[in-house]
Structures are given as structure tokens and as C-alpha cells.
Design an enzyme around this catalytic site. Structure first.
Site, mmCIF file in Angstrom:
data_model
loop_
_atom_site.group_PDB
_atom_site.id
_atom_site.type_symbol
_atom_site.label_atom_id
_atom_site.label_comp_id
_atom_site.label_asym_id
_atom_site.label_seq_id
_atom_site.Cartn_x
_atom_site.Cartn_y
_atom_site.Cartn_z
ATOM 1 C CG ASP A 180 20.047 139.478 7.219
ATOM 2 O OD1 ASP A 180 19.236 139.125 8.086
ATOM 3 O OD2 ASP A 180 19.784 139.493 6.005
ATOM 4 C CG HIS A 195 15.446 133.260 14.347
ATOM 5 N ND1 HIS A 195 15.468 132.299 13.363
ATOM 6 C CD2 HIS A 195 14.842 132.680 15.416
ATOM 7 C CE1 HIS A 195 14.878 131.200 13.808
ATOM 8 N NE2 HIS A 195 14.485 131.410 15.055
HETATM 9 P P1 ADQ Z 1 14.271 137.393 7.549
HETATM 10 O O1 ADQ Z 1 14.697 138.771 7.937
HETATM 11 O O2 ADQ Z 1 12.875 137.240 7.109
HETATM 12 O O3 ADQ Z 1 14.558 136.348 8.707
HETATM 13 P P2 ADQ Z 1 15.867 135.782 5.526
HETATM 14 O O4 ADQ Z 1 16.769 134.905 6.285
HETATM 15 O O5 ADQ Z 1 16.471 136.396 4.320
HETATM 16 O O6 ADQ Z 1 15.310 136.997 6.356
HETATM 17 O O7 ADQ Z 1 14.620 134.929 5.087
HETATM 18 C C1 ADQ Z 1 13.674 135.435 4.192
HETATM 19 C C2 ADQ Z 1 12.824 134.299 3.642
HETATM 20 O O8 ADQ Z 1 11.730 134.879 2.951
HETATM 21 C C3 ADQ Z 1 13.576 133.416 2.681
HETATM 22 O O9 ADQ Z 1 13.262 132.088 2.934
HETATM 23 C C4 ADQ Z 1 13.053 133.825 1.303
HETATM 24 O O10 ADQ Z 1 12.932 132.783 0.375
HETATM 25 C C5 ADQ Z 1 11.675 134.379 1.615
HETATM 26 N N1 ADQ Z 1 11.418 135.483 0.689
HETATM 27 C C6 ADQ Z 1 12.091 136.636 0.599
HETATM 28 N N2 ADQ Z 1 11.593 137.390 -0.400
HETATM 29 C C7 ADQ Z 1 10.582 136.695 -0.957
HETATM 30 C C8 ADQ Z 1 9.660 136.932 -2.009
HETATM 31 N N3 ADQ Z 1 9.631 138.064 -2.708
HETATM 32 N N4 ADQ Z 1 8.763 135.991 -2.285
HETATM 33 C C9 ADQ Z 1 8.737 134.857 -1.565
HETATM 34 N N5 ADQ Z 1 9.571 134.573 -0.571
HETATM 35 C C10 ADQ Z 1 10.477 135.485 -0.254
HETATM 36 C C11 ADQ Z 1 15.085 136.385 10.048
HETATM 37 C C12 ADQ Z 1 16.447 137.087 10.217
HETATM 38 C C13 ADQ Z 1 17.470 136.463 9.283
HETATM 39 C C14 ADQ Z 1 17.560 134.959 9.541
HETATM 40 C C15 ADQ Z 1 16.175 134.327 9.521
HETATM 41 C C16 ADQ Z 1 16.237 132.877 9.994
HETATM 42 O O11 ADQ Z 1 16.327 138.492 9.972
HETATM 43 O O12 ADQ Z 1 18.749 137.066 9.478
HETATM 44 O O13 ADQ Z 1 18.336 134.352 8.518
HETATM 45 O O14 ADQ Z 1 15.271 135.006 10.389
HETATM 46 O O15 ADQ Z 1 16.854 132.812 11.228
#
Ligand code: ADQ
Length: 507
Positions: free
Chosen positions: A380, A168
Site C-alpha cells: 500500500d 500516491h
Molecule cells: P486508497 O487505496 O483508496 O488510496 P486508503 O489510503 O486506505 O486507500 O484510503 C481509503 C479511504 O477511503 C479512507 O479515507 C477511508 O476512510 C475511506 N474508506 C474506506 N472504506 C470505506 C467505507 N467502507 N466507507 C467509507 N469510506 C471508506 C490511495 C493509495 C493509498 C494512499 C492514499 C492516499 O492506495 O496507499 O494512502 O491513496 O495517498
């Protein structure tokens, strides 16, 4: 397509925690959970992972997991870890070595040898739980950087079943990866999987360059899609599968009466102002301090923006047991108060800072209300927030400011305003450009973005990975055309800061 799924990830998609002395469970958050929960619910299957709590008095862990599994619509099998294992495997190897290294930040790594021992031991524990639960026709799908050693451990206990792995996070360029003291072991262990999935072509290229330079007798064919190892002779297939979201679920939630009502309240709160939104997990890769500084710079450079725009920065608490994350939180709070101290006037506070997890109604209401979404990580793997924002823009308006270093940029470069998060001037210019952008240009861009997210959604991602795993061709449908920084910029503009570039979405 029909093989039942056995999904393996570090964390089970459930959080077990104590409130006022009572144990309770709630669904987990984060990118992987967001992506896989709808898929497993639809197909059924088993999820193997660490429940996040250790055995202790008053906690009926198995009972709680069984109830949580019934509520989720699929089964859980728990890998229980001691506090020492959790500290060295999760906080140590995974988050003080692999996470910074794979995001290109090798100077942040703590290469403590005891972390490696714990990593191997815990991966072995995962393998044992998988072996106890696996059925003959299951497809085993292992997720992410915490579990790169699992296939090797499974092979050692005699399991010959097909095993897939999806990374990921980014895979770094070889000169960064090779800093790791256990580089041979990690690469050899990854080559015990049958299928390896990456988020972008760039990450796959980095991986093939690494194995080609480090492992003797490797041959890479089919434009980087097939690797053959010499001893033992086996074939590993490598594909590019950009992860996505359940577009319809987000779009439906955005249109729901509760989100509509909440969005209305938020709009009233920021009446006559542009709302710029940031939503990130607390992490140094997400570029939150850089964004706050650039927002302050935009207010300094463009006085006409003052009192016309508010940044709502939501940060979800994450890994707060690690010192660096506590320091990062303090740094963000200091920067927010500096910008607010410099610019606040009666009736206008430039930055609203929220440090907590939001429920879906509040999150989608913010996506619906935000005129500008700022997604500017330093690096990311993909970034689902950018896709969630587009899915919630029912009127096909709004502006996405997107870092070139998010995996998402590979496929969303056409509609977004691309920025280099280290370029404070370019970032400030992008804020100004976004505020000034007319509705027509917003719609042209947002339509392109929404079409892409709708078509290449999480179910497309899942189908592509599973079909590729069961057939010969590792990329059945080519992923959408990729953005390549070096290919798009003329060489002379790479050496100096460039202003926010505004690619024509129609080209
Ligand atoms: P993450 O680093 O966790 O994932 P991301 O892809 O942005 O990053 O996903 C975050 C998730 O958390 C989103 O679904 C978002 O809605 C939720 N979220 C964020 N802030 C929030 C808040 N304050 N309240 C509720 N929900 C919140 C890792 C990798 C990424 C990759 C994903 C999937 O680091 O690059 O996209 O896995 O592969």
C-alpha cells in the site's frame, strides 16, 4: 505558500450517478479526496479531473458540476472522456498495468499496446484542459499514476510553469518496473515535472535506482534529492512526503454526539466481545482474503478466542467493472462463509461482512468501538485508514495491527503490531497478542501513534510539498524516522517466517 493551487487528478472529487432515472451528485470517496478536500476548501482554487460520467441525454453535466463546486467550496473543470477512452485509459492502462505493476504484481499486468496509446491521448486531453484554465501564478499539482504523462504533454504545448507530481502508490523496485514495455517513455515523462513527491524513502530510492540504470547521462545528488538530466539539461527535485489525514476533523467527528450515540449502539451489539475491524476498498492489494484466513486460523489455534472476538470487515465497492475485482469479491465472500460455517455457534457469528460505503458517522463510530484495527495490505502506498483509526481513539487505547508493506509502517512502526500479511501464523499470533494486550501497553502504544498522526497531519504534508516546490530545499522538515525492514531484522530471520514482532514503543 500563497500561489493559488490548480490540482489535477484522474477523478474529480464528486460522483455523478443515476438513481431511479434522476441524475444526482455526491462527494467522492478514497484516499486522495479525503486528503485534498479540506485543503482546497481552505485555500480555494481549481480541481481538474474526469467527472466519471459521459455526456448523455438528460444529463446537464456542466450545471451539476457548477452546483457541486459551489457546495464543495472550490471550482471544478471537467475532462470529458468517451466510453472507449475510459475503458482503455482508466480500466486498461491505469488499473490493469500501472496499479498491479507498481504494487509489485507484474504477473497480473495486461500489457495491451492499445492501452498505452489511450493513456497518452487522455493525458494529452488533461493537458489541454489545464492549459485552457491555468492562471499565471498557479502552482500546478498533478496527482497519481493515471497522469504521469501530463507534464510532458504540457511542455509540448509550450507551458513552462512549475509543475509538481505526487505519487500516491508505491514506486516498485527496478527489476519489477522494467517489465513495462514503455518504461523509457514513462521515466522520461516523469522527469518533465519540476518536483516529484513520494510517500516513503524506499519508493524514492526505487525511482532513483530505476532512472540511474535506464536513462543515460543522469546524475543523482543530495542523497537522492536532486536529479540532473543531460539532454535537455534540467533539474528535477525529489522529496518524501508521507500523506496523512485531517486529524482534528476525525477527532471532532469521533467526539460528536451522533458518533457517540452510534458507537454506543455498536458497543451494545458486541457487548462482552472484542471487536476487530477491517476497512478497505475492494482491492487485491489490501490483503482481505489473507486477513480473513488468518482470523480463521487464530480461532483454530487459540480456542480461548472463540465467542470472545468478532471481526467486522467493511469493504467499499471499487472498480467492480473489472473481472478480477468481481472474482476477488466472490473469493472474500467464500472465505467469510467458510470461517463462519466452521465456527458460528448460537449467539456468535465470528465475521460480520459489510459490502458498501459507510458515511462518516458510521465509520467513526466503528473506529471508536473497535478494540483492534487490522490494516494488513500486501502492499500500500500509505494507508489512511490506519491514521483515521488512531485519530478517533479518544481514550488513547486500542491496538493497531499493521502490515510491514504499508507505507504507513515507515512512520507508525513504533506503536503498531507489525505483521507480514503472508505469514498466517504470525498474523494469527498478532490477533491473539492484541486481544491479550493490557490497557497500559495499549495506551503507551496509542499515545505514540496519535502524537505522530496529529503532528504530521494532512496540512503538514501539504505545506511540506508546497514549500519544497517553491524553494530550493526539497525536504525542509525531515519526515519522521523510517522503518526499514532490512535494517531492523537480523539477516537470519529474513529467510524464515517470523512471529508477529512487537517493537517496544518507547525505544
Ligand atoms: P486508497 O487505496 O483508496 O488510496 P486508503 O489510503 O486506505 O486507500 O484510503 C481509503 C479511504 O477511503 C479512507 O479515507 C477511508 O476512510 C475511506 N474508506 C474506506 N472504506 C470505506 C467505507 N467502507 N466507507 C467509507 N469510506 C471508506 C490511495 C493509495 C493509498 C494512499 C492514499 C492516499 O492506495 O496507499 O494512502 O491513496 O495517498
Amino acid at each position: 505558500m500563497s500561489a493559488p493551487l490548480l490540482v489535477v487528478s484522474n477523478r474529480l472529487p464528486v460522483v455523478i450517478e443515476q438513481h431511479d432515472g434522476q441524475w444526482c451528485s455526491r462527494p467522492g470517496s478514497g484516499g486522495l479526496v479525503t486528503a485534498l478536500t479540506p485543503v482546497l476548501r481552505q485555500r480555494g482554487g481549481l480541481w481538474v479531473g474526469w467527472p466519471g460520467a459521459s455526456e448523455q441525454d438528460g444529463l446537464d453535466l456542466d450545471g451539476m458540476l457548477s452546483d457541486a463546486g459551489a457546495a464543495a467550496g472550490f471550482d471544478f473543470a471537467a475532462v470529458k472522456l468517451s466510453d472507449d477512452e475510459r475503458d482503455k485509459f482508466y480500466y486498461g492502462f491505469s488499473n490493469e498495468i500501472v496499479w498491479p505493476l507498481f504494487h509489485g504484481l507484474h504477473t497480473r499486468c495486461n500489457f495491451d499496446p492499445s492501452f498505452w496509446e489511450a493513456y497518452r491521448a487522455v493525458n494529452c486531453k488533461f493537458a489541454r484542459t489545464i492549459k485552457e484554465n491555468v492562471r499565471a501564478d498557479d502552482f500546478i499539482w498533478v496527482h497519481d499514476y493515471h497522469l504521469m504523462h501530463v507534464a510532458k504533454e504540457l511542455r509540448e504545448v509550450g507551458l513552462r510553469q512549475k509543475i509538481g507530481f505526487f505519487l500516491h502508490i508505491p514506486f516498485p523496485p527496478s527489476e519489477i518496473f522494467l517489465n513495462m514495455p514503455w518504461r523509457f517513455d514513462v521515466l522520461q515523462a516523469l522527469l518533465e515535472f519540476d518536483v516529484l513527491g513520494f510517500q516513503t524513502q524506499g519508493y524514492r530510492r526505487n525511482f532513483t535506482q530505476c532512472i540511474s540504470s535506464v536513462i543515460p547521462g543522469i546524475s543523482v545528488r543530495g542523497r537522492g534529492r536532486v536529479v540532473t538530466t543531460k539532454t535537455p539539461r534540467r533539474k528535477v527535485r525529489m522529496g518524501v512526503f508521507p500523506i496523512s489525514i485531517d486529524f482534528d476533523e476525525f477527532a471532532d467527528q469521533a467526539a460528536s454526539p451522533e458518533t457517540t450515540a452510534r458507537a454506543h449502539e455498536v458497543r451494545e451489539e458486541f457487548a462482552n466481545r472484542k471487536l476487530m475491524l477491517g476497512v478497505d476498498r475492494l482491492d487485491y492489494t489490501k490483503g482481505i482474503p489473507e486477513r480473513v484466513k488468518a482470523f480463521g486460523d487464530a480461532l483454530d489455534r487459540y480456542p480461548e478466542l472463540r465467542e470472545k472476538i468478532t471481526l467486522v470487515q467493511v469493504v467499499v465497492p471499487s472498480r467492480t467493472a473489472i473481472h478480477e475485482y468481481q472474482d476477488l469479491k466472490a473469493e472474500i465472500e467464500k472465505l467469510v462463509s467458510e470461517v463462519n460455517g466452521r465456527h458460528t455457534v448460537s449467539g456468535w457469528v465470528p465475521i460480520h461482512y459489510v459490502f458498501r460505503s459507510l458515511d462518516r458517522t458510521n465509520l467513526t463510530a466503528l473506529y471508536r468501538t473497535a478494540d483492534i484495527m487490522s490494516v494488513t495490505p500486501l502492499r500500500d502506498g500509505m494507508n489512511l485508514v490506519a491514521k483515521e483509526y488512531c485519530a478517533c481513539r479518544m481514550e488513547s487505547d486500542g491496538v493497531l495491527i499493521l502490515s510491514e508493506f504499508a507505507g504507513t509502517a515507515a512512520t507508525m512502526h513504533r506503536g503498531a503490531l507489525l505483521v507480514n500479511p503472508h505469514d498466517r501464523v504470525g498474523m494469527a499470533d498478532a490477533v491473539y497478542y492484541a486481544v491479550m494486550m493490557g490497557k497500559e501497553e495499549q495506551r503507551t502504544r496509542m499515545r505514540v501513534l496519535r502524537q505522530g498522526v496529529r503532528r504530521f497531519d494532512v496540512f503538514w504534508w501539504l505545506d511540506m510539498f508546497l514549500q519544497a516546490s517553491s524553494g530550493d530545499d526539497v525536504e525542509l522538515a525531515a519526515p519522521p524516522e523510517e522503518y526499514d525492514l532490512l535494517a531492523i531484522l537480523p539477516p537470519e530471520s529474513i529467510a524464515r517466517p517470523v512471529p508477529a514482532r512487537v517493537p517496544d514503543p518507547a525505544s
